[in-house]
Design an enzyme around this catalytic site. Structure first.
Site, PDB file in Angstrom:
ATOM      1  N   ASP A  65     -30.999  38.588  25.711  1.00  0.00           N
ATOM      2  CA  ASP A  65     -29.782  37.872  26.529  1.00  0.00           C
ATOM      3  C   ASP A  65     -29.838  37.545  28.135  1.00  0.00           C
ATOM      4  O   ASP A  65     -30.238  38.646  28.494  1.00  0.00           O
ATOM      5  CB  ASP A  65     -28.304  38.689  26.152  1.00  0.00           C
ATOM      6  CG  ASP A  65     -28.274  38.992  24.763  1.00  0.00           C
ATOM      7  OD1 ASP A  65     -29.163  38.797  23.963  1.00  0.00           O
ATOM      8  OD2 ASP A  65     -27.282  39.747  24.586  1.00  0.00           O
ATOM      9  N   GLN A  67     -31.647  40.890  29.388  1.00  0.00           N
ATOM     10  CA  GLN A  67     -32.022  42.146  28.580  1.00  0.00           C
ATOM     11  C   GLN A  67     -33.556  42.322  28.466  1.00  0.00           C
ATOM     12  O   GLN A  67     -34.209  41.280  28.192  1.00  0.00           O
ATOM     13  CB  GLN A  67     -31.470  42.013  27.336  1.00  0.00           C
ATOM     14  CG  GLN A  67     -30.067  42.083  27.343  1.00  0.00           C
ATOM     15  CD  GLN A  67     -29.448  43.379  27.381  1.00  0.00           C
ATOM     16  OE1 GLN A  67     -29.572  44.380  26.511  1.00  0.00           O
ATOM     17  NE2 GLN A  67     -28.901  43.818  28.910  1.00  0.00           N
ATOM     18  N   TYR A  75     -26.750  47.431  28.239  1.00  0.00           N
ATOM     19  CA  TYR A  75     -26.575  46.214  27.262  1.00  0.00           C
ATOM     20  C   TYR A  75     -26.000  45.159  28.148  1.00  0.00           C
ATOM     21  O   TYR A  75     -25.723  45.190  29.153  1.00  0.00           O
ATOM     22  CB  TYR A  75     -25.889  46.717  26.093  1.00  0.00           C
ATOM     23  CG  TYR A  75     -26.764  47.236  24.924  1.00  0.00           C
ATOM     24  CD1 TYR A  75     -27.770  47.524  24.955  1.00  0.00           C
ATOM     25  CD2 TYR A  75     -26.148  47.325  23.835  1.00  0.00           C
ATOM     26  CE1 TYR A  75     -28.594  48.095  24.077  1.00  0.00           C
ATOM     27  CE2 TYR A  75     -26.687  47.765  22.696  1.00  0.00           C
ATOM     28  CZ  TYR A  75     -28.004  48.201  22.916  1.00  0.00           C
ATOM     29  OH  TYR A  75     -28.810  48.917  21.876  1.00  0.00           O
ATOM     30  N   SER A  76     -25.861  44.031  27.426  1.00  0.00           N
ATOM     31  CA  SER A  76     -25.224  42.709  28.206  1.00  0.00           C
ATOM     32  C   SER A  76     -23.956  42.968  28.858  1.00  0.00           C
ATOM     33  O   SER A  76     -23.291  43.548  28.531  1.00  0.00           O
ATOM     34  CB  SER A  76     -25.121  41.869  27.059  1.00  0.00           C
ATOM     35  OG  SER A  76     -26.616  41.183  26.523  1.00  0.00           O
ATOM     36  N   ARG A 107     -18.754  45.290  22.909  1.00  0.00           N
ATOM     37  CA  ARG A 107     -19.867  45.129  23.897  1.00  0.00           C
ATOM     38  C   ARG A 107     -19.831  43.858  24.451  1.00  0.00           C
ATOM     39  O   ARG A 107     -19.201  42.960  24.059  1.00  0.00           O
ATOM     40  CB  ARG A 107     -21.141  45.457  23.681  1.00  0.00           C
ATOM     41  CG  ARG A 107     -21.697  44.536  22.460  1.00  0.00           C
ATOM     42  CD  ARG A 107     -23.054  45.047  21.903  1.00  0.00           C
ATOM     43  NE  ARG A 107     -23.459  44.419  20.505  1.00  0.00           N
ATOM     44  CZ  ARG A 107     -23.281  44.813  19.421  1.00  0.00           C
ATOM     45  NH1 ARG A 107     -23.126  46.140  19.343  1.00  0.00           N
ATOM     46  NH2 ARG A 107     -23.931  44.242  18.533  1.00  0.00           N
ATOM     47  N   ASP A 108     -20.584  43.532  25.583  1.00  0.00           N
ATOM     48  CA  ASP A 108     -20.871  42.229  26.231  1.00  0.00           C
ATOM     49  C   ASP A 108     -19.453  41.504  27.032  1.00  0.00           C
ATOM     50  O   ASP A 108     -19.309  40.509  26.834  1.00  0.00           O
ATOM     51  CB  ASP A 108     -21.312  41.386  25.107  1.00  0.00           C
ATOM     52  CG  ASP A 108     -22.480  41.612  24.331  1.00  0.00           C
ATOM     53  OD1 ASP A 108     -23.091  42.636  24.525  1.00  0.00           O
ATOM     54  OD2 ASP A 108     -22.758  41.266  23.254  1.00  0.00           O
ATOM     55  N   GLU A 122     -20.846  38.426  19.234  1.00  0.00           N
ATOM     56  CA  GLU A 122     -21.545  38.884  20.466  1.00  0.00           C
ATOM     57  C   GLU A 122     -21.565  37.919  21.548  1.00  0.00           C
ATOM     58  O   GLU A 122     -21.329  36.642  21.240  1.00  0.00           O
ATOM     59  CB  GLU A 122     -23.009  39.127  19.921  1.00  0.00           C
ATOM     60  CG  GLU A 122     -23.263  40.259  19.015  1.00  0.00           C
ATOM     61  CD  GLU A 122     -24.604  40.594  18.834  1.00  0.00           C
ATOM     62  OE1 GLU A 122     -24.759  41.997  18.905  1.00  0.00           O
ATOM     63  OE2 GLU A 122     -25.618  39.826  18.540  1.00  0.00           O
TER      64      GLU A 122
HETATM   65  C1  FRU Z   1     -27.037  40.254  21.613  1.00  0.00           C
HETATM   66  C2  FRU Z   1     -26.909  41.624  21.741  1.00  0.00           C
HETATM   67  C3  FRU Z   1     -25.800  42.058  22.609  1.00  0.00           C
HETATM   68  C4  FRU Z   1     -26.295  43.442  23.184  1.00  0.00           C
HETATM   69  C5  FRU Z   1     -27.557  42.899  23.531  1.00  0.00           C
HETATM   70  C6  FRU Z   1     -28.627  44.270  23.591  1.00  0.00           C
HETATM   71  O1  FRU Z   1     -28.365  39.868  21.502  1.00  0.00           O
HETATM   72  O2  FRU Z   1     -27.169  42.524  20.585  1.00  0.00           O
HETATM   73  O3  FRU Z   1     -24.727  42.095  21.853  1.00  0.00           O
HETATM   74  O4  FRU Z   1     -25.376  43.448  24.518  1.00  0.00           O
HETATM   75  O5  FRU Z   1     -27.986  42.204  22.830  1.00  0.00           O
HETATM   76  O6  FRU Z   1     -29.785  44.076  23.975  1.00  0.00           O
END
Ligand code: FRU
Length: 493
Positions: free
Chosen positions: A48, A64, A107-108, A168-169, A223
């Protein structure tokens, strides 16, 4: 900002011997599929886009990154900057998963400005010995040397009542004096949703509630949500997981799409809309993130790949790239995507300019590499189908084809005969249906291992990775009946 040498960059990651990375980098450098003008990892896996923001005169973009190989391992953020969205400078590692609160991956997350300084909010992923996951939402501030000072303990620690560890994110935005963050989440009944937090100082956050977009049972996890305004309308962009294929829609393992609301209420988090629309009709497009430019444009980039799929470059020590930056707009109640105008700076020469009438097949043999921009307009008033072949070999056996069929009003891309096959379990063709098809324009960017097609000035897009073999680089146009066309090609530097 500090210039990172390759050795320093790798040393910071791990105590793996430098030789490991030198050997890996050599393997990657030997790959025939390295891109010419897309953001790609030096080694390992990119996914991401993160922390995308225009700050202090330049664009900051992170992604990422797992440096040590093309797998979804311990995620870092890699950092690049640009003044024009075209030429990107390497800034080295942005964020390391180096605390007890993000020990299993940074993570994101997203970028925002507070007190004139660049901040980020991201998900720190933690696993116990039993592999139970705890997500933490961490705020950090960028230092003069490009590293991040993390504010710990995390701004949001663990999971609120009612949700699972898929939480997350965070994407942060500000309205007047209040910061908001939207996160992707899974309810304990295993349905996907997005939740909103608010904060006065971006450090202590309060859960406001779920965004209400009236899409019940819409997948098991959402996500990378992103909520923003264009032309007075509110857009929620997100990547839902768990949708079943439906006609030409939802053909990829996971989707990315949006809802548009005419009337968004921040208080009730109610976003009335006319349903979910897929954002891209191609094979490889996921986990979008947007940022606002100083002149008010909403710019999007995405991961040109998908989770849980193998790609041909895996065996070469790297995987994936980001899409070109695109300007979002709204036309007829739908999001449109256009390549940002700055991309014209990539043009080195115009190699083809042809106007004429097509009947049968016209082939254009290309010199040089697959790194060009193409504009094609077709007058389809005779209702004849047209096929555009790209990456064709001299024997005209292998190709990536785009068929425009006015009788069905569908554009279909087909990569079944294009280079190294992959992802075939999800099919080798994708279609997009248009309302009108008297005239069609295609604006196409081909790089060594990707193709991005913008239909009718952004009305639809097809974003895909392709892995053509050597010599697969010619272009041809075919139609059984007379069709007027205008073709322009620019070589890209
Ligand atoms: C989306 C994801 C996000 C997460 C990240 C981890 O591709 O799964 O939800 O934060 O990638 O790399």
């Amino acid at each position: 900002m500090k210039e990172w040498t390759r050795a320093e960059r790798y040393k910071k990651i791990t105590d793996h011997p430098e030789e490991y990375f030198v050997a890996l980098a050599e393997k990657v450098d030997a790959s025939a599929f390295r891109q010419h003008y897309h953001i790609q990892p030096h080694t390992g896996l990119l996914n991401d886009p993160n922390g995308f923001i225009h700050f202090d005169g330049k664009w900051h973009l992170f992604y990422q990154w797992f440096p040590m190989g093309p797998v979804h391992g311990l995620k870092h953020w890699y950092h690049v900057t640009s003044t024009d969205l075209v030429h990107w400078q390497d800034e080295g590692i942005g964020l390391l998963p180096d605390t007890a609160y993000d020990s299993h991956g940074a993570y994101s997350g997203s970028g925002f400005v507070k007190d004139g300084q660049l901040h980020i909010m991201y998900t720190g992923n933690v696993r116990s010995k039993e592999w139970e996951r705890t997500p933490n939402q961490i705020v950090a501030r960028m230092q003069a040397d490009g590293s991040f000072e993390k504010f710990l303990p995390p701004a949001i620690q663990g999971i609120p009542e009612g949700y699972t560890d898929h939480f997350r994110d965070p994407k942060v935005w500000k309205v007047e004096d209040t910061y908001y963050a939207i996160l992707g989440a899974q309810r304990t009944d295993e349905t996907g949703t997005a939740v909103v937090y608010e904060s006065a100082d971006a450090l202590s956050w309060k859960l406001k509630g779920e965004l209400d977009i009236q899409l019940p049972d819409f997948g098991y996890m959402w996500e990378c949500p992103d909520l923003f305004e264009i032309d007075g309308q509110m857009v929620l962009l997100f990547s839902p997981q768990g949708l079943e294929p439906e006609g030409d829609h939802y053909q990829n393992i996971f989707q990315t799409g949006y809802v548009i609301g005419k009337d968004f209420q921040l208080d009730s988090l109610d976003l009335e809309n006319d349903g979910f629309h897929e954002l891209d009709a191609g094979f490889d497009f996921y986990a979008t993130q947007t940022a606002e430019s100083p002149d008010g444009r909403r710019i999007l980039t995405a991961w040109m790949g998908l989770p849980e799929m193998a790609y041909p470059t895996d065996r070469e020590g790297w995987a994936h790239c980001l899409t070109l930056p695109r300007e979002l707009g709204i036309r007829n109640g739908r999001l449109i995507q256009r390549p940002v105008r700055e991309l014209e700076e990539l043009r080195t020469s115009k190699s083809i300019a042809e106007e004429g009438t097509l009947k049968g097949k016209i082939a254009f043999e290309r010199e040089g590499r697959n790194s060009y921009e193409m504009k094609l307009t077709l007058d389809l008033s005779e209702q004849a189908p047209v096929t555009v072949n790209l990456c064709e070999d001299d024997d005209q056996e292998n190709r990536f084809s785009i068929t425009i069929d006015p009788t069905t009003k569908k554009i279909t891309i087909d990569r079944s005969a294009c280079g190294i096959p992959f992802g075939e379990e999800y099919g080798t063709a994708r279609s997009l249906r248009l309302e009108e098809m008297d005239q069609v324009s295609l604006h196409i960017f081909v790089d060594t291992s990707s193709i991005e097609i913008f239909v009718n000035d952004g009305e639809g897009t097809f974003t895909s990775r392709i892995f053509p073999n050597e010599g697969e680089k010619n272009i041809s146009l075919e139609s059984p009946e007379k069709t007027t066309f205008n073709l322009e090609i620019w070589e890209l530097g």
